[in-house]
Scaffold this motif. Structure first.
Motif, PDB file in Angstrom:
ATOM      1  N   ARG A  55      58.115  25.422  13.879  1.00 39.52           N
ATOM      2  CA  ARG A  55      59.654  25.481  13.559  1.00 39.52           C
ATOM      3  C   ARG A  55      60.113  25.240  15.104  1.00 39.52           C
ATOM      4  O   ARG A  55      61.291  24.756  15.189  1.00 39.52           O
ATOM      5  CB  ARG A  55      59.776  26.856  13.555  1.00 39.52           C
ATOM      6  N   HIS A  56      59.337  25.312  16.765  1.00 45.23           N
ATOM      7  CA  HIS A  56      59.464  24.723  17.530  1.00 45.23           C
ATOM      8  C   HIS A  56      59.227  23.412  17.776  1.00 45.23           C
ATOM      9  O   HIS A  56      59.603  22.568  18.551  1.00 45.23           O
ATOM     10  CB  HIS A  56      59.107  25.206  18.352  1.00 45.23           C
ATOM     11  N   GLY A  57      59.009  22.423  17.209  1.00 43.46           N
ATOM     12  CA  GLY A  57      59.064  21.164  17.074  1.00 43.46           C
ATOM     13  C   GLY A  57      57.741  20.641  16.925  1.00 43.46           C
ATOM     14  O   GLY A  57      57.476  19.134  17.535  1.00 43.46           O
ATOM     15  N   TYR A  58      56.573  21.347  17.096  1.00 42.36           N
ATOM     16  CA  TYR A  58      54.682  20.874  17.385  1.00 42.36           C
ATOM     17  C   TYR A  58      54.520  20.391  15.657  1.00 42.36           C
ATOM     18  O   TYR A  58      54.831  21.309  15.346  1.00 42.36           O
ATOM     19  CB  TYR A  58      54.653  21.032  18.687  1.00 42.36           C
ATOM     20  N   VAL A  59      53.260  19.916  15.985  1.00 45.81           N
ATOM     21  CA  VAL A  59      52.246  19.203  15.329  1.00 45.81           C
ATOM     22  C   VAL A  59      51.243  20.091  15.270  1.00 45.81           C
ATOM     23  O   VAL A  59      50.787  19.157  16.669  1.00 45.81           O
ATOM     24  CB  VAL A  59      52.232  18.056  14.223  1.00 45.81           C
ATOM     25  N   ASN A  60      50.536  21.204  14.499  1.00 45.04           N
ATOM     26  CA  ASN A  60      48.487  20.943  15.160  1.00 45.04           C
ATOM     27  C   ASN A  60      48.249  19.984  14.351  1.00 45.04           C
ATOM     28  O   ASN A  60      47.871  20.025  13.071  1.00 45.04           O
ATOM     29  CB  ASN A  60      48.573  22.376  14.375  1.00 45.04           C
ATOM     30  N   LEU A  61      47.098  19.342  14.980  1.00 40.97           N
ATOM     31  CA  LEU A  61      46.628  17.950  14.348  1.00 40.97           C
ATOM     32  C   LEU A  61      45.180  18.171  14.490  1.00 40.97           C
ATOM     33  O   LEU A  61      44.300  17.345  15.572  1.00 40.97           O
ATOM     34  CB  LEU A  61      46.547  17.097  14.977  1.00 40.97           C
ATOM     35  N   LEU A  62      45.152  19.883  15.108  1.00 35.70           N
ATOM     36  CA  LEU A  62      43.479  20.142  15.873  1.00 35.70           C
ATOM     37  C   LEU A  62      42.346  21.088  15.109  1.00 35.70           C
ATOM     38  O   LEU A  62      42.756  21.900  14.221  1.00 35.70           O
ATOM     39  CB  LEU A  62      43.834  21.553  17.182  1.00 35.70           C
ATOM     40  N   PRO A  63      41.442  20.117  13.715  1.00 31.36           N
ATOM     41  CA  PRO A  63      41.133  21.109  12.805  1.00 31.36           C
ATOM     42  C   PRO A  63      39.789  21.884  13.444  1.00 31.36           C
ATOM     43  O   PRO A  63      39.707  21.561  14.902  1.00 31.36           O
ATOM     44  CB  PRO A  63      40.207  19.795  12.358  1.00 31.36           C
ATOM     45  N   GLN A  85      53.389  24.649  22.189  1.00 30.85           N
ATOM     46  CA  GLN A  85      54.617  24.817  22.190  1.00 30.85           C
ATOM     47  C   GLN A  85      55.455  25.076  22.621  1.00 30.85           C
ATOM     48  O   GLN A  85      57.081  24.580  23.097  1.00 30.85           O
ATOM     49  CB  GLN A  85      54.482  26.153  21.411  1.00 30.85           C
ATOM     50  N   ALA A  86      55.438  25.634  24.112  1.00 33.50           N
ATOM     51  CA  ALA A  86      56.490  26.024  25.455  1.00 33.50           C
ATOM     52  C   ALA A  86      56.631  24.450  25.725  1.00 33.50           C
ATOM     53  O   ALA A  86      57.956  24.571  25.836  1.00 33.50           O
ATOM     54  CB  ALA A  86      55.408  26.043  26.434  1.00 33.50           C
ATOM     55  N   GLY A  87      56.014  22.595  25.946  1.00 38.78           N
ATOM     56  CA  GLY A  87      56.487  21.507  25.952  1.00 38.78           C
ATOM     57  C   GLY A  87      57.198  21.527  24.345  1.00 38.78           C
ATOM     58  O   GLY A  87      58.908  21.376  25.153  1.00 38.78           O
ATOM     59  N   ARG A  89      64.628  16.644  21.790  1.00 37.78           N
ATOM     60  CA  ARG A  89      63.248  15.993  20.761  1.00 37.78           C
ATOM     61  C   ARG A  89      62.868  14.521  21.685  1.00 37.78           C
ATOM     62  O   ARG A  89      62.818  13.767  20.042  1.00 37.78           O
ATOM     63  CB  ARG A  89      63.892  15.740  19.195  1.00 37.78           C
ATOM     64  N   ALA A  90      62.701  14.233  22.385  1.00 32.99           N
ATOM     65  CA  ALA A  90      62.937  12.955  23.013  1.00 32.99           C
ATOM     66  C   ALA A  90      61.142  12.383  22.936  1.00 32.99           C
ATOM     67  O   ALA A  90      60.589  11.328  23.137  1.00 32.99           O
ATOM     68  CB  ALA A  90      62.674  13.114  24.904  1.00 32.99           C
ATOM     69  N   ALA A  91      59.726  14.083  22.423  1.00 33.16           N
ATOM     70  CA  ALA A  91      58.711  13.144  22.779  1.00 33.16           C
ATOM     71  C   ALA A  91      58.017  14.085  21.653  1.00 33.16           C
ATOM     72  O   ALA A  91      58.799  14.923  20.679  1.00 33.16           O
ATOM     73  CB  ALA A  91      58.613  14.086  24.274  1.00 33.16           C
ATOM     74  N   SER A  92      56.708  14.220  21.511  1.00 31.26           N
ATOM     75  CA  SER A  92      56.508  14.194  20.145  1.00 31.26           C
ATOM     76  C   SER A  92      55.017  15.240  20.372  1.00 31.26           C
ATOM     77  O   SER A  92      54.414  14.864  21.661  1.00 31.26           O
ATOM     78  CB  SER A  92      55.712  13.212  19.169  1.00 31.26           C
ATOM     79  N   TRP A  93      55.421  16.717  20.313  1.00 32.83           N
ATOM     80  CA  TRP A  93      54.520  17.194  20.452  1.00 32.83           C
ATOM     81  C   TRP A  93      53.358  17.560  19.904  1.00 32.83           C
ATOM     82  O   TRP A  93      52.983  18.126  18.790  1.00 32.83           O
ATOM     83  CB  TRP A  93      55.070  18.434  21.034  1.00 32.83           C
ATOM     84  N   ILE A  94      51.791  17.705  19.906  1.00 35.10           N
ATOM     85  CA  ILE A  94      50.919  17.781  19.479  1.00 35.10           C
ATOM     86  C   ILE A  94      49.464  18.748  19.620  1.00 35.10           C
ATOM     87  O   ILE A  94      49.470  18.502  21.220  1.00 35.10           O
ATOM     88  CB  ILE A  94      49.759  15.863  18.776  1.00 35.10           C
ATOM     89  N   VAL A  95      49.253  19.446  19.021  1.00 34.31           N
ATOM     90  CA  VAL A  95      47.406  20.380  19.262  1.00 34.31           C
ATOM     91  C   VAL A  95      46.972  19.154  19.264  1.00 34.31           C
ATOM     92  O   VAL A  95      46.327  18.597  17.924  1.00 34.31           O
ATOM     93  CB  VAL A  95      48.126  21.682  18.769  1.00 34.31           C
ATOM     94  N   GLY A  96      45.990  18.570  20.295  1.00 41.47           N
ATOM     95  CA  GLY A  96      44.896  18.315  19.337  1.00 41.47           C
ATOM     96  C   GLY A  96      43.568  18.464  21.150  1.00 41.47           C
ATOM     97  O   GLY A  96      44.369  18.784  21.765  1.00 41.47           O
ATOM     98  N   SER A  97      42.941  17.434  20.699  1.00 41.92           N
ATOM     99  CA  SER A  97      42.241  17.451  21.559  1.00 41.92           C
ATOM    100  C   SER A  97      41.706  16.334  21.801  1.00 41.92           C
ATOM    101  O   SER A  97      41.499  14.867  21.596  1.00 41.92           O
ATOM    102  CB  SER A  97      40.031  18.082  20.913  1.00 41.92           C
ATOM    103  N   ASN A  98      41.654  15.753  23.590  1.00 41.27           N
ATOM    104  CA  ASN A  98      41.221  14.696  24.186  1.00 41.27           C
ATOM    105  C   ASN A  98      40.199  13.763  23.525  1.00 41.27           C
ATOM    106  O   ASN A  98      39.793  12.575  23.831  1.00 41.27           O
ATOM    107  CB  ASN A  98      40.656  14.549  26.052  1.00 41.27           C
ATOM    108  N   ALA A  99      38.996  14.563  23.259  1.00 38.26           N
ATOM    109  CA  ALA A  99      37.983  13.722  22.502  1.00 38.26           C
ATOM    110  C   ALA A  99      37.824  13.164  21.446  1.00 38.26           C
ATOM    111  O   ALA A  99      37.278  12.121  21.142  1.00 38.26           O
ATOM    112  CB  ALA A  99      36.964  15.050  22.476  1.00 38.26           C
ATOM    113  N   HIS A 100      39.075  14.130  20.857  1.00 40.56           N
ATOM    114  CA  HIS A 100      39.055  13.123  19.441  1.00 40.56           C
ATOM    115  C   HIS A 100      41.132  12.876  19.014  1.00 40.56           C
ATOM    116  O   HIS A 100      41.519  13.859  18.636  1.00 40.56           O
ATOM    117  CB  HIS A 100      39.090  13.910  18.231  1.00 40.56           C
ATOM    118  N   LEU A 101      41.619  12.244  20.182  1.00 43.81           N
ATOM    119  CA  LEU A 101      43.007  12.184  20.247  1.00 43.81           C
ATOM    120  C   LEU A 101      43.302  11.516  18.178  1.00 43.81           C
ATOM    121  O   LEU A 101      42.852  10.304  18.010  1.00 43.81           O
ATOM    122  CB  LEU A 101      43.160  11.022  20.827  1.00 43.81           C
ATOM    123  N   PRO A 102      44.237  12.083  17.791  1.00 40.44           N
ATOM    124  CA  PRO A 102      44.748  12.180  16.483  1.00 40.44           C
ATOM    125  C   PRO A 102      45.753  10.812  16.907  1.00 40.44           C
ATOM    126  O   PRO A 102      47.238  10.889  16.750  1.00 40.44           O
ATOM    127  CB  PRO A 102      45.535  12.744  16.204  1.00 40.44           C
TER     128      PRO A 102
END
Length: 282
Positions: free
Chosen positions: A37-45, A133-135, A142-155
């Motif tokens: 709802r706040h405009g981010y996507v969770n790509l952290l399995p 979520q805060a970002g 909506r100038a940027a994409s916001w992703i929940v993810g890991s530096n070890a496996h950047l999606p």
């Protein structure tokens, strides 16, 4: 300055490209990731998590937002933005990923510093859903994409980025090299020996000896520019001191007595001392 969200993502399960469809991202294997709802996507399995709620807590994110929005780290943000923008491509938007973006302070600073003729394509990635979520919530346009993810496996699609930021984080050099274009820049910030020294002297019985700085260039990169940023900021409320402590790992490393000493302070002059290093992918 014009800014469009970065969209070159890959499925964290199969590595196949993701395409945007309405309010979700989908791959050709049928995996779907909804836009929150706040405009981010969770790509952290789940297999990439070490806990049920990894990364910074909600309280740490809120403290960092208050502290950074007060402008205390603005001199650092200005230097970072300058190094990123100096590598701008001539014919396309500059694509920049903040790896461990927190609540997006440095991406927002980059937008402010960019000139009218500079096009940006931005993405913030963090393992903390509270940070992302805060970002996203502060990114009204909506100038940027916001992703929940890991530096070890950047999606992120390989060789799709002009710049990667790593601010006080945990660099994963082979992964950063994978996602950067040839000639792309990794801009890193690391704490110097005097960084937050005054706060550390309050909360710890004694300070450990300074670690020697290393100049080794990791595989996959060449040395670029480097500089030291030193600045002194005055924290004139107990709330500001509390926010600084809460947003750092020192909160958990300090003893109860050390935290109590910090809580008793009503003002503190703190040294900011960071090393900015630019590495370039050949």
């Amino acid at each position: 300055m014009t800014s469009t969200p970065f969209q070159s993502f890959i499925c964290p399960l199969e590595g196949h490209p993701l395409t945007f469809s309405a309010q979700s991202l989908q791959c050709d294997q049928g995996h779907t990731f909804d836009v929150a709802r706040h405009g981010y996507v969770n790509l952290l399995p789940v297999q990439h998590k070490r806990s049920s709620d990894p990364g910074d807590s909600k309280a740490m994110v809120a403290a960092r937002r208050r502290f950074l929005d007060a402008g205390h780290y603005a001199p650092i943000a200005e230097v970072i933005s300058r190094h990123v923008l100096s590598g701008s491509p001539e014919a396309s938007p500059l694509s920049c990923l903040d790896a461990g973006c927190g609540e997006g302070y440095y991406l927002r600073a980059l937008e402010r510093v960019a000139g009218d003729g500079q096009a940006l394509s931005l993405v913030g990635v963090d393992i903390s859903k509270w940070a992302v979520q805060a970002g996203a919530r502060q990114d009204i346009t909506r100038a940027a994409s916001w992703i929940v993810g890991s530096n070890a496996h950047l999606p992120v699609v390989s060789t799709s980025l002009d710049a990667v930021l790593c601010m006080f984080g945990f660099p994963v050099f082979d992964e950063f090299a994978r996602v950067l274009k040839p000639g792309g820049r990794l801009v890193m910030v690391e704490a110097g020996s005097d960084h937050l020294r005054e706060l550390r002297e309050v909360i710890y019985p004694s300070l450990n000896p300074d670690k020697p700085e290393h100049d080794r260039v990791p595989d996959g990169f060449e040395r670029g520019d480097s500089e030291r940023v030193r600045h002194t900021c005055t924290l004139d409320t107990s709330e500001a001191i509390s926010d600084l402590l809460t947003m750092t790992p020192h909160l958990y490393r300090a003893t109860a007595e050390g935290r109590a000493r910090a809580a008793a302070l009503t003002s503190l002059e703190v040294t900011l001392d960071v090393r900015v290093t630019v590495l370039i992918k050949p």
